[in-house]
Design a protein around this motif. Structure first.
Motif, PDB file in Angstrom:
ATOM      1  N   ILE A  77       0.926  -1.159  -0.187  1.00 35.70           N
ATOM      2  CA  ILE A  77      -0.212   0.003  -0.044  1.00 35.70           C
ATOM      3  C   ILE A  77       0.941   1.355   0.136  1.00 35.70           C
ATOM      4  O   ILE A  77       0.714   2.223  -0.745  1.00 35.70           O
ATOM      5  N   ASN A  78       1.828   1.196   0.939  1.00 31.08           N
ATOM      6  CA  ASN A  78       2.620   2.389   0.647  1.00 31.08           C
ATOM      7  C   ASN A  78       3.442   2.638  -0.611  1.00 31.08           C
ATOM      8  O   ASN A  78       3.763   3.639  -0.943  1.00 31.08           O
ATOM      9  N   ARG A  79       3.846   1.782  -1.104  1.00 37.11           N
ATOM     10  CA  ARG A  79       4.509   1.669  -2.639  1.00 37.11           C
ATOM     11  C   ARG A  79       3.534   2.169  -3.468  1.00 37.11           C
ATOM     12  O   ARG A  79       3.803   3.159  -4.323  1.00 37.11           O
ATOM     13  N   LEU A  80       2.219   1.694  -3.496  1.00 41.76           N
ATOM     14  CA  LEU A  80       1.167   2.146  -4.405  1.00 41.76           C
ATOM     15  C   LEU A  80       0.842   3.688  -4.160  1.00 41.76           C
ATOM     16  O   LEU A  80       0.708   4.748  -5.286  1.00 41.76           O
ATOM     17  N   TRP A  86      -0.327   9.975  -3.992  1.00 36.68           N
ATOM     18  CA  TRP A  86      -1.271  10.069  -3.142  1.00 36.68           C
ATOM     19  C   TRP A  86      -0.924  10.567  -1.458  1.00 36.68           C
ATOM     20  O   TRP A  86      -1.804  10.362  -0.653  1.00 36.68           O
ATOM     21  N   GLU A  87       0.091  11.026  -1.232  1.00 36.40           N
ATOM     22  CA  GLU A  87       0.795  11.216  -0.312  1.00 36.40           C
ATOM     23  C   GLU A  87      -0.159  12.124   0.537  1.00 36.40           C
ATOM     24  O   GLU A  87      -0.277  11.846   1.750  1.00 36.40           O
ATOM     25  N   THR A  88      -0.473  13.324   0.091  1.00 33.11           N
ATOM     26  CA  THR A  88      -1.225  14.353   0.704  1.00 33.11           C
ATOM     27  C   THR A  88      -2.622  13.671   1.217  1.00 33.11           C
ATOM     28  O   THR A  88      -3.174  13.910   2.116  1.00 33.11           O
ATOM     29  N   PRO A  89      -3.195  13.391  -0.018  1.00 40.65           N
ATOM     30  CA  PRO A  89      -4.749  12.720   0.194  1.00 40.65           C
ATOM     31  C   PRO A  89      -4.755  11.820   1.237  1.00 40.65           C
ATOM     32  O   PRO A  89      -5.602  11.714   2.190  1.00 40.65           O
ATOM     33  N   ALA A  90      -3.707  10.711   1.392  1.00 40.21           N
ATOM     34  CA  ALA A  90      -3.757   9.971   2.182  1.00 40.21           C
ATOM     35  C   ALA A  90      -3.470  10.458   3.687  1.00 40.21           C
ATOM     36  O   ALA A  90      -4.013   9.784   4.698  1.00 40.21           O
ATOM     37  N   GLY A  93      -6.731  11.794   4.751  1.00 41.11           N
ATOM     38  CA  GLY A  93      -7.520  10.902   5.208  1.00 41.11           C
ATOM     39  C   GLY A  93      -7.327  10.231   6.854  1.00 41.11           C
ATOM     40  O   GLY A  93      -8.281  10.116   7.403  1.00 41.11           O
ATOM     41  N   GLY A  94      -6.111  10.294   7.130  1.00 42.98           N
ATOM     42  CA  GLY A  94      -5.570   9.977   8.305  1.00 42.98           C
ATOM     43  C   GLY A  94      -5.772  11.064   9.404  1.00 42.98           C
ATOM     44  O   GLY A  94      -6.424  10.458  10.525  1.00 42.98           O
ATOM     45  N   VAL A  95      -5.969  12.201   9.328  1.00 45.32           N
ATOM     46  CA  VAL A  95      -6.410  13.204   9.792  1.00 45.32           C
ATOM     47  C   VAL A  95      -7.986  13.120  10.138  1.00 45.32           C
ATOM     48  O   VAL A  95      -8.288  13.442  11.384  1.00 45.32           O
ATOM     49  N   MET A  96      -8.527  12.851   9.260  1.00 45.40           N
ATOM     50  CA  MET A  96     -10.129  12.750   9.381  1.00 45.40           C
ATOM     51  C   MET A  96     -10.414  11.644  10.398  1.00 45.40           C
ATOM     52  O   MET A  96     -11.321  11.527  11.142  1.00 45.40           O
ATOM     53  N   GLY A  97      -9.491  10.382  10.266  1.00 40.84           N
ATOM     54  CA  GLY A  97      -9.595   9.315  11.202  1.00 40.84           C
ATOM     55  C   GLY A  97      -9.253   9.823  12.564  1.00 40.84           C
ATOM     56  O   GLY A  97      -9.844   9.138  13.544  1.00 40.84           O
TER      57      GLY A  97
END
Length: 187
Positions: A77-80, A86-90, A93-97
């Motif tokens: 997943i990190n490689r993808l 997708w670093e910033t959107p991911a 998304g972690g912030v929203m969690g």
């Protein structure tokens, strides 16, 4: 070094040191043999790959790790994420969690992140009352600084606070003509 030729009486030069040596027959044979071995090795590798492809096996992994070996799910997943950018959107998304840990339990009960606009770098947050929306607007600069510290500088430019939606406007006998609905206190 000059020496005289006794018969002619003219000076004669001594044998000079030989220049670059021309490859002899044995050296030429070694070079040709080395080239032939490399070509044979390349043909053998190509034939082996064709044979494996015919068998449906394709290239097989050997004893050492290479790019064809299976990865753990987290590493894949990190490689993808890295390959697709997708670093910033991911991260957002972690912030929203982790929203309750970032803003606090009390504020998280009343204000929920809705979406992140990557182009504008704006985090949109909905609140359940105007009082909490006002509170979040006052805290927005500090939250932006904290989010940028957590996500990387410039990830979030501003927080857009959405006001709560009012109850459905009903038509009926108890509605005053020209009324715009309930007031400002929703909750």
């Amino acid at each position: 070094m000059n020496t005289e030729d006794p018969a002619a009486g003219t000076p004669r030069r001594a044998a000079q040191a030989p220049g670059p040596k021309e490859p002899s027959g044995v050296d030429l044979a070694r070079v040709a043999l080395r080239a032939a071995k490399e070509q044979a090795r390349a043909r053998g590798d190509a034939a082996r790959q064709k044979k494996q492809a015919r068998r449906g096996g394709g290239l097989r992994s050997g004893a050492r790790a290479d790019g064809r070996d299976p990865l753990k799910l987290g590493a894949a997943i990190n490689r993808l994420i890295t390959e697709r950018g997708w670093e910033t959107p991911a991260a957002v998304g972690g912030v929203m969690g982790r929203w309750p840990q970032i803003v606090g339990e009390d504020l998280a009960k009343h204000c929920v992140p809705q979406r992140y606009d990557e182009d504008e770098r704006v985090l949109v947050v909905a609140c359940d009352s105007t009082a909490w929306a006002t509170q979040l607007r006052h805290l927005a600069p500090a939250l932006v600084a904290r989010l940028n510290q957590d996500l990387g500088q410039g990830s979030v430019r501003m927080i857009k606070v959405l006001n709560p939606g009012g109850p459905a406007r009903r038509y009926g006998p108890l509605r005053a003509p020209g009324s715009t609905g309930p007031g400002d206190t929703y909750g």
